[in-house]
Design a protein around this motif. Structure first.
Motif, PDB file in Angstrom:
ATOM      1  N   TYR A 131       0.834  -1.207   0.000  1.00 56.89           N
ATOM      2  CA  TYR A 131       0.000   0.000   0.000  1.00 56.89           C
ATOM      3  C   TYR A 131       0.872   1.262   0.000  1.00 56.89           C
ATOM      4  O   TYR A 131       0.520   2.284  -0.607  1.00 56.89           O
ATOM      5  N   LYS A 181       1.931   1.638  -3.613  1.00 58.79           N
ATOM      6  CA  LYS A 181       0.833   2.161  -4.417  1.00 58.79           C
ATOM      7  C   LYS A 181       0.631   3.666  -4.191  1.00 58.79           C
ATOM      8  O   LYS A 181       0.454   4.433  -5.141  1.00 58.79           O
ATOM      9  N   ASN A 227      -1.377  -4.240  -7.056  1.00 62.02           N
ATOM     10  CA  ASN A 227      -2.710  -4.814  -6.850  1.00 62.02           C
ATOM     11  C   ASN A 227      -2.696  -6.334  -7.036  1.00 62.02           C
ATOM     12  O   ASN A 227      -3.359  -7.065  -6.295  1.00 62.02           O
TER      13      ASN A 227
END
Length: 232
Positions: free
Chosen positions: A87, A90, A161
């Motif tokens: 995360y 990202k 992802n």
């Protein structure tokens, strides 16, 4: 006159025409106390087998508990750390306020953290499915690194992802394996309870036999039989 002995409990008769040690030995071999002692040995043998089985079940249960902690709960923590790093990747890959160099530095740091976790993860016991998912996860991380070097931030986001989806599979494997170990441990626990109840019942029988051997005496009745009339 000769003696005729009748056993009070077994109604076994013995005519003592002569003092015969072998015959006396045979009589003792079939006495009530001997039979009780034989049953006593059988009960003790069953208790020993039951106790051995209980110890084996306890050992397996202990191993299952250790496995749940070392290979499942600890690994769940690794998966959580993996997810945090992904995360982070990202967020920085799509951050408009960061230039390419800053994004590379942050993503490289996150990937190094993932590699450190990898060294701990591979030391745990991995199932075949877990190995496949872990290889797929590491492949996604390698792709992230390559795409980051080429400043392909959309692809970095896509690969992140994909890696997160693989982590979901790993998490599900941990849950299933932990549930399986817990079910097996509960089954062994129930078996130990049954064996414990059996041992208590056998010990009651054992106590009854012991009481019998201590308290009961085999009284014998002596009957005098007249000698045959002499022909002289």
């Amino acid at each position: 006159m000769h003696l005729f002995y009748v056993n009070k409990f077994n109604t076994i008769a013995y005519i003592a025409l002569n003092t015969n040690p072998v015959a006396m030995k045979d009589l003792k071999k079939y006495s009530n106390k001997t039979k009780a002692a034989f049953v006593l040995l059988i009960v003790m043998f069953i208790i020993l087998l039951s106790n051995f089985n209980t110890l084996q079940n306890s050992k397996i249960t202990n191993e299952a508990i250790n496995t749940i902690y070392n290979d499942r709960l600890v690994v769940a923590r690794y998966i959580f750390q993996y997810a945090n790093e992904l995360y982070f990747i990202k967020t920085n890959a799509t951050a408009a306020k960061l230039n390419d160099t800053q994004k590379k530095d942050k993503i490289t740091t996150a990937l190094k953290n993932i590699q450190n976790i990898d060294q701990l993860y591979v030391k745990t016991v991995l199932t075949p499915k877990e190995k496949i998912s872990l290889v797929a996860f590491l492949a996604s991380c390698s792709t992230i690194n390559k795409e980051a070097l080429n400043n392909n931030w959309n692809k970095v986001n896509y690969s992140s992802n994909k890696a997160l989806q693989t982590l979901e599979q790993l998490s599900q494997i941990q849950s299933n394996e932990g549930k399986s170990k817990l079910t097996n441990s509960n089954t062994l626990h129930n078996d130990n309870n049954l064996l414990g109840q059996l041992q208590i019942a056998l010990l009651v029988i054992l106590g009854g036999i012991t009481f019998y051997l201590l308290m009961v005496k085999e009284n014998k009745i002596s009957i005098r039989i007249p000698e045959p009339l002499s022909m002289n």
